[in-house]
Design an enzyme around this catalytic site. Sequence first.
Site, PDB file in Angstrom:
ATOM      1  N   ASP A  46      56.198  54.167  34.012  1.00  0.00           N
ATOM      2  CA  ASP A  46      55.997  55.201  32.988  1.00  0.00           C
ATOM      3  C   ASP A  46      57.272  55.441  32.181  1.00  0.00           C
ATOM      4  O   ASP A  46      57.227  55.644  30.971  1.00  0.00           O
ATOM      5  CB  ASP A  46      55.554  56.522  33.633  1.00  0.00           C
ATOM      6  CG  ASP A  46      54.165  56.404  34.233  1.00  0.00           C
ATOM      7  OD1 ASP A  46      53.468  55.406  33.923  1.00  0.00           O
ATOM      8  OD2 ASP A  46      53.786  57.294  35.026  1.00  0.00           O
ATOM      9  N   SER A  91      22.677  30.645  27.366  1.00  0.00           N
ATOM     10  CA  SER A  91      22.246  31.260  28.618  1.00  0.00           C
ATOM     11  C   SER A  91      22.347  30.182  29.691  1.00  0.00           C
ATOM     12  O   SER A  91      22.856  29.096  29.439  1.00  0.00           O
ATOM     13  CB  SER A  91      20.851  31.837  28.496  1.00  0.00           C
ATOM     14  OG  SER A  91      20.016  30.918  27.857  1.00  0.00           O
ATOM     15  N   LYS A 130      28.390  34.955  40.450  1.00  0.00           N
ATOM     16  CA  LYS A 130      27.749  35.387  39.205  1.00  0.00           C
ATOM     17  C   LYS A 130      27.915  36.904  39.125  1.00  0.00           C
ATOM     18  O   LYS A 130      27.205  37.663  39.784  1.00  0.00           O
ATOM     19  CB  LYS A 130      26.275  34.991  39.180  1.00  0.00           C
ATOM     20  CG  LYS A 130      25.637  35.269  37.824  1.00  0.00           C
ATOM     21  CD  LYS A 130      24.262  34.639  37.723  1.00  0.00           C
ATOM     22  CE  LYS A 130      23.722  34.710  36.307  1.00  0.00           C
ATOM     23  NZ  LYS A 130      23.615  36.062  35.782  1.00  0.00           N
TER      24      LYS A 130
HETATM   25  S1  IVH Z   1      29.093  30.522  32.913  1.00  0.00           S
HETATM   26  C1  IVH Z   1      27.085  27.624  30.192  1.00  0.00           C
HETATM   27  N1  IVH Z   1      29.982  31.799  34.980  1.00  0.00           N
HETATM   28  O1  IVH Z   1      25.685  35.070  33.583  1.00  0.00           O
HETATM   29  C2  IVH Z   1      27.425  28.526  31.296  1.00  0.00           C
HETATM   30  N2  IVH Z   1      28.401  32.913  33.593  1.00  0.00           N
HETATM   31  O2  IVH Z   1      25.501  32.852  31.853  1.00  0.00           O
HETATM   32  C3  IVH Z   1      27.749  29.863  30.757  1.00  0.00           C
HETATM   33  N3  IVH Z   1      27.879  35.212  34.346  1.00  0.00           N
HETATM   34  O3  IVH Z   1      25.473  36.912  31.044  1.00  0.00           O
HETATM   35  C4  IVH Z   1      27.924  30.905  31.733  1.00  0.00           C
HETATM   36  N4  IVH Z   1      29.202  35.197  36.098  1.00  0.00           N
HETATM   37  O4  IVH Z   1      28.000  36.581  31.520  1.00  0.00           O
HETATM   38  C5  IVH Z   1      29.166  31.854  33.912  1.00  0.00           C
HETATM   39  N5  IVH Z   1      30.888  32.803  36.879  1.00  0.00           N
HETATM   40  C6  IVH Z   1      30.086  32.848  35.802  1.00  0.00           C
HETATM   41  C7  IVH Z   1      29.314  33.999  35.506  1.00  0.00           C
HETATM   42  C8  IVH Z   1      28.482  33.990  34.379  1.00  0.00           C
HETATM   43  C9  IVH Z   1      28.337  35.904  35.399  1.00  0.00           C
HETATM   44  C10 IVH Z   1      26.876  35.735  33.401  1.00  0.00           C
HETATM   45  C11 IVH Z   1      27.196  35.550  31.967  1.00  0.00           C
HETATM   46  C12 IVH Z   1      25.839  35.593  31.301  1.00  0.00           C
HETATM   47  C13 IVH Z   1      24.939  35.096  32.370  1.00  0.00           C
HETATM   48  C14 IVH Z   1      24.442  33.725  32.052  1.00  0.00           C
END
Ligand code: IVH
Length: 719
Positions: A46, A91, A130
């Site tokens: 800080d 997606s 994920k």
């Molecule tokens: S890769 C082409 N890695 O899942 C691949 N997505 O992707 C693109 N998500 O809403 C996605 N964890 O935000 C990837 N370790 C991860 C992820 C991830 C979460 C989410 C992403 C999107 C959904 C589909």
Amino acid sequence: MEMSESNPSEAQAAAQEAQHLRATLNRHAHLYYVLDAPELPDAEYDRLFQRLQALESTFPHLRVPDSPTQRVGGAALESFAKVAHRVPILSIQTETDTEASGAQAFDQRVRKGLGLAADAPPVDYVAELKFDGLAISLIYDEGVLVQAATRGDGQTGEEVTANIRTIGQIPLRLRAPAPGVWEVRGEVYMRRDDFDALNTRQRARIAAGDKGEKTFVNPRNAAAGAVRQLDPRIAAERPLSFFAYGLLRHGGGSKPNRPAEEGVTRESGAGDGGLADLLAAGLQTHAQALDRLREWGLPVSEQVRVVQGAAGLVEFHARIAAERDQLPFDIDGVVYKVNRLDWQQQLGFVTREPRWAVAHKYPAQEQLTVVEAIDVQVGRTGKLTPVAKLHPVFVGGVTVTNATLHNEDEARRKDVRVGDTVVVRRAGDVIPEVVSVLAEKRPPDTVPFQMPSHCPVCGSLAVREPEEVDHRCSGGLFCSAQRKQALWHFAHRRAMDIEDLGEKLIDQLVDAGLVKTLPDLYKLGFTALVGLERMAEKSANNVLASIEKSKDTTLPRFLFALGIRHVGETTAKDLARHFGRLDAIMDATVEQLLQVPDVGPVVAQSVQSFFAEPHHREVVAQLRACGLKWAEGEPTAGANLPLAGQTFVLTGTLGQLTRDEARARLEAAGAKVAGSVSRKTHAVVAGAEAGSKLDKARELGIPVYDEAQLLALFDQLGV
Ligand code: IVH
């Protein structure tokens, strides 16, 4: 130091100092937010921060966009600008199969797509979590964060740079050189503890009359709300976190994605997701890209693994499923990605999904359902627990119909009402709970939950002692819920020792109305017992035999079995030794009880009140009539035993004797065996690995015996 803008050498020195401060502050922010290993006390951070602020206010040109002082700033927006993603955010194909087949099917498709022979070695994959938040794209131009955008429809998102800048884990400037324009993709999320703290704070604000505030349904919803918050100062108050999981390079060092109005014209190479540019930058695998992100100071999950073939994916899926509940944030599955970038490129896309990645989901841990009723259950100790009766819902792998509301304060805090739509969470083996209420779905005419004034089982008054969170039924043994507890205690190994009377059987006996009071146990017949569910003739006979056997007992055991508050095993022995006979104890005044060594006012009062209750005297009389018997002695019969009036403490592991044997022989010699060492202790017997009790004894100068000396003492005393 006084600062003025007029002096050029001063300005130069200030610029140098500011640059040094920025670097220092950024390094410590990285240690704190990303590595979770702070090196600097908060106060020192800080202090440096304030120094930088002071310099910037004197020399405004030093206030650069990547200065740590510039995380929160800017006025509230009217709306977000639209951003066309240079490379569409695709997606991802989802496998919901919870079995191994999801991973195997993906591996098969990949091998086929790459034209690999059946005997070719396993494919390397990167397995990731994920995260359950929202996808964000970050643009770094020459290492400086210049734009952050939401996914939107994948082609066009919203520019949320000001809000994203407030996230401490996201570097405003990359920590290692990154020439040109790079795009980092990742997930903004909220940790569960941060979410709970946020909702607690929101509830306090609502309670204080702040009409504009609301609570959040789950961490994902709270994170999304914060990112799409028009006032960055509000976003800054919401504790967000970030994980990077993707990297793209936009060749040529051009500016950020242009506004959508200018038309969505994508660069060449967009169709392959910017992979060609990554390969050109010398990155060959996704794992290397993640390492690069780490070097740059971006948070990358520690759970990421490079694994081989379908077997590696299956193992990762299973391991994370087991660890899921211990993670500090929510995940809804795992993601598998082909590690080699050239292979990713070769596999390409089908419509809007890459062929080189797949999400493998886990069953949801949260679901919406409706509260049909709120029941109040009475536990074995008389504790009243409000329980929401839910419209059945499949969550966390099972159908849930009940969720605990814990106690009155919790139920009020969450304001759960009959008719409400709620988020129910079941993680692992923990009891399902109501996470939040969807305020907008509340039907009219609901009423706040109120704890009943009387026990729903027996109708006795329900009381909440000051300083306690729980309501308890005051019915004691009149309450069947507490009767179960009393019976369980009565039958305990160290009390009446009724071996075959287990918890299940106690429930059955009380629920069937066969046992209302302790004496009813001794009136049980064979016919009544075999009438119970799952009770074979042989077990019924065993139960009857162990009940019969318990009639032959000792006075301390019987006293302990009665379940008098504050009368544990040791006190029961003290009372028995001092008074010799049960009638003497039952008729003792508080003053007389206070004469017993180690009996204080709380215990004395409790014993006196217990036996002053006619119902309890009746129970004792009936038990005696049932044939319970024990040897009675003379008052302070032990007075002339050799160790009378002496207190021993046993500690550590004895070799020849068990603790119970040593205790029994000491007591036979008239000694009292206590659990802790005090000035009143006469001797401590220390076995192997004796710990703090031995230390305490030495500190107080109390004699310490080893096992051999104790055995010698027993010999001498003839016990
Ligand atoms: S890769 C082409 N890695 O899942 C691949 N997505 O992707 C693109 N998500 O809403 C996605 N964890 O935000 C990837 N370790 C991860 C992820 C991830 C979460 C989410 C992403 C999107 C959904 C589909």
